[in-house]
Design an enzyme around this catalytic site. Structure first.
Site, PDB file in Angstrom:
ATOM      1  N   ARG A 112       0.802  -1.220   0.000  1.00 44.54           N
ATOM      2  CA  ARG A 112       0.000   0.000   0.000  1.00 44.54           C
ATOM      3  C   ARG A 112       0.839   1.276   0.000  1.00 44.54           C
ATOM      4  O   ARG A 112       1.915   1.319   0.589  1.00 44.54           O
ATOM      5  CB  ARG A 112      -0.944   0.001   1.215  1.00 44.54           C
ATOM      6  CG  ARG A 112      -2.009  -1.073   1.143  1.00 44.54           C
ATOM      7  CD  ARG A 112      -2.754  -1.240   2.463  1.00 44.54           C
ATOM      8  NE  ARG A 112      -3.822  -2.222   2.323  1.00 44.54           N
ATOM      9  CZ  ARG A 112      -3.654  -3.551   2.434  1.00 44.54           C
ATOM     10  NH1 ARG A 112      -2.448  -4.038   2.720  1.00 44.54           N
ATOM     11  NH2 ARG A 112      -4.671  -4.375   2.283  1.00 44.54           N
ATOM     12  N   HIS A 137      -1.006  -2.459  -4.427  1.00 44.76           N
ATOM     13  CA  HIS A 137      -0.373  -3.291  -5.459  1.00 44.76           C
ATOM     14  C   HIS A 137      -0.282  -2.597  -6.821  1.00 44.76           C
ATOM     15  O   HIS A 137      -0.499  -3.228  -7.859  1.00 44.76           O
ATOM     16  CB  HIS A 137      -1.111  -4.620  -5.579  1.00 44.76           C
ATOM     17  CG  HIS A 137      -0.973  -5.500  -4.375  1.00 44.76           C
ATOM     18  ND1 HIS A 137       0.127  -5.467  -3.542  1.00 44.76           N
ATOM     19  CD2 HIS A 137      -1.805  -6.454  -3.861  1.00 44.76           C
ATOM     20  CE1 HIS A 137      -0.031  -6.357  -2.583  1.00 44.76           C
ATOM     21  NE2 HIS A 137      -1.190  -6.964  -2.741  1.00 44.76           N
ATOM     22  N   HIS A 208       2.514 -12.919  -5.825  1.00 38.74           N
ATOM     23  CA  HIS A 208       1.319 -13.002  -4.983  1.00 38.74           C
ATOM     24  C   HIS A 208       0.576 -14.328  -5.136  1.00 38.74           C
ATOM     25  O   HIS A 208      -0.653 -14.335  -5.228  1.00 38.74           O
ATOM     26  CB  HIS A 208       0.382 -11.835  -5.282  1.00 38.74           C
ATOM     27  CG  HIS A 208      -0.409 -11.366  -4.096  1.00 38.74           C
ATOM     28  ND1 HIS A 208      -1.084 -12.217  -3.259  1.00 38.74           N
ATOM     29  CD2 HIS A 208      -0.622 -10.114  -3.610  1.00 38.74           C
ATOM     30  CE1 HIS A 208      -1.701 -11.509  -2.321  1.00 38.74           C
ATOM     31  NE2 HIS A 208      -1.425 -10.225  -2.505  1.00 38.74           N
ATOM     32  N   ASP A 280      -2.025  -9.647   8.287  1.00 37.61           N
ATOM     33  CA  ASP A 280      -1.853  -8.966   6.992  1.00 37.61           C
ATOM     34  C   ASP A 280      -0.849  -7.849   7.223  1.00 37.61           C
ATOM     35  O   ASP A 280      -1.165  -6.668   7.082  1.00 37.61           O
ATOM     36  CB  ASP A 280      -3.188  -8.429   6.481  1.00 37.61           C
ATOM     37  CG  ASP A 280      -3.118  -7.969   5.025  1.00 37.61           C
ATOM     38  OD1 ASP A 280      -2.054  -8.169   4.389  1.00 37.61           O
ATOM     39  OD2 ASP A 280      -4.112  -7.411   4.511  1.00 37.61           O
ATOM     40  N   GLU A 345       4.843 -12.653   0.718  1.00 36.31           N
ATOM     41  CA  GLU A 345       5.281 -11.754  -0.349  1.00 36.31           C
ATOM     42  C   GLU A 345       6.571 -11.055   0.081  1.00 36.31           C
ATOM     43  O   GLU A 345       6.562 -10.225   0.985  1.00 36.31           O
ATOM     44  CB  GLU A 345       4.190 -10.713  -0.630  1.00 36.31           C
ATOM     45  CG  GLU A 345       2.828 -11.323  -0.925  1.00 36.31           C
ATOM     46  CD  GLU A 345       1.696 -10.377  -0.556  1.00 36.31           C
ATOM     47  OE1 GLU A 345       1.622  -9.276  -1.149  1.00 36.31           O
ATOM     48  OE2 GLU A 345       0.895 -10.723   0.340  1.00 36.31           O
TER      49      GLU A 345
END
Length: 380
Positions: A112, A137, A208, A280, A345
């Site tokens: 982000r 992304h 991803h 996350d 990631e």
């Protein structure tokens, strides 16, 4: 890794269905073709799939639409092939899905950027906002939604190239990107990245795939055991933008410095878990340079499949599939339920263009962006 794989998938290539965007079979062939038409995008460019394999029975299918990994078969503890990535069988399903990142290459900026804005060399740049007022992304027209040029390199590698024009998704400079996907005989899915620009620009490329080491669509991943070689992480606000702090994981649900089941603490009362709906977040790896180091080890008790993640990057995003909700049907019509996948990631930190205390992601003209990420498979 405790066992060496044997070639259990065989050399025969199955018949291939050619799909158009309406998903109706157009033609069937028994020819051992390595490429197939997957559909047409809204850009009216052909979308194709490619197959690569290594000598030990690992096989992968990839499409040039977003350089997406659609299938990845690895042997389990009994030698049976297991497809360990979530995805779809047709282009139309990828275009219509509420989860748009399955298996995709991510750029120009993975993760982000706050408020879709950053300032570089005194000029403010505005990007499309596609996630709670933030840019996620690379924006809605990021590298996951473009058609890459593809060249095969033997049986085990694909070379992807894409030139992002100056101003695409609001980013400055023409950015030329080269990625190589390969399946090595050390049972590695290896991704190498190179990029060059003609104007200073942020770059943070990543991969991803949504993994489930028990098999795509085979329940949730809460029983997977995860170890992260990271003593610190970057806490976020309620729209998942880093606060700018780097905090210790010790004594928190974010401590995976010893192997821990994903589900063991995911529902604890914790503000950071509440903001993410689970995990996350960005973990800061225990390293000081850009050497290739192990970032994570994760395994499924059901299949015995173990995956190591190696990277030259300073950080890794661990996502526990919190926004999968049972409304998506994937390959084989299997339902992708809540937390039925994880993502690891490799990356620089989120929102780095707006965070001066984070490692820089600015690529200058004349410099080359280089990064390596490896997902290495075995059994335990």
């Amino acid at each position: 890794m405790k066992h060496h794989f044997r070639n259990i998938l065989g050399a025969a290539t199955l018949g291939i269905l050619l799909y158009s965007c309406d998903n109706k079979p157009k033609q069937e062939t028994e020819e051992p073709a390595q490429e197939q038409v997957f559909g047409k995008t809204y850009q009216n460019k052909n979308v194709e799939t490619y197959e690569i394999k290594n000598a030990n029975g690992i096989k992968m299918k990839v499409t040039n639409f977003g350089a997406r990994v659609t299938h990845l078969w690895v042997p389990d503890k009994d030698g049976n092939p297991v497809d360990v990535v979530l995805g779809f069988e047709t282009l139309d399903e990828y275009l219509k899905s509420s989860e748009k990142y399955f298996g995709a290459a991510i750029g120009r900026y993975g993760n982000r950027i706050a408020n879709g804005k950053f300032t570089l060399d005194g000029e403010e740049y505005t990007l499309p906002q596609n996630n709670n007022g933030q840019t996620l992304h690379g924006g809605p027209g990021g590298m996951d939604y473009v058609i890459w040029d593809v060249e095969k390199s033997g049986e085990n590698a694909l070379i992807f190239t894409y030139t992002s024009p100056d101003g695409e998704e609001g980013f400055p400079g023409e950015l030329k990107v080269k990625m190589v996907y390969s399946l090595t005989d050390d049972n590695e899915f290896k991704v190498t990245y190179e990029a060059e620009t003609d104007k200073a620009t942020p770059v943070n490329l990543t991969h991803h795939s949504f993994f489930n080491l028990s098999g795509a669509g085979n329940g949730n991943v809460l029983d997977h055991t995860l170890k992260l070689n990271a003593s610190n992480y970057t806490p976020v606000n309620d729209v998942l933008i880093p606060t700018g702090k780097i905090e210790s994981v010790k004594g928190t649900p974010f401590d995976f410095t010893t192997a821990t089941q994903i589900g063991e603490r995911i529902d604890q009362e914790n503000e950071q878990l509440k903001f993410g709906g689970g995990y996350d977040h960005n973990w800061v790896l225990d390293k000081s340079g850009s050497e290739l180091t192990q970032a994570a080890v994760i395994s499924s008790p059901q299949t015995g499949i173990e995956m190591e993640v190696w990277t030259t990057e300073p950080a890794i995003q661990f996502y526990s599939g919190n926004f999968l909700d049972g409304t998506i049907k994937g390959k084989g019509s299997k339902v992708y339920e809540l937390r039925s996948a994880f993502c690891l990631e490799t990356q620089h930190y989120p929102d780095s263009p707006n965070q001066p205390n984070f490692p820089s992601t600015i690529l200058e003209p004349g410099d080359k962006y280089e990064q390596t990420c490896i997902y290495k498979f075995g059994t335990k």
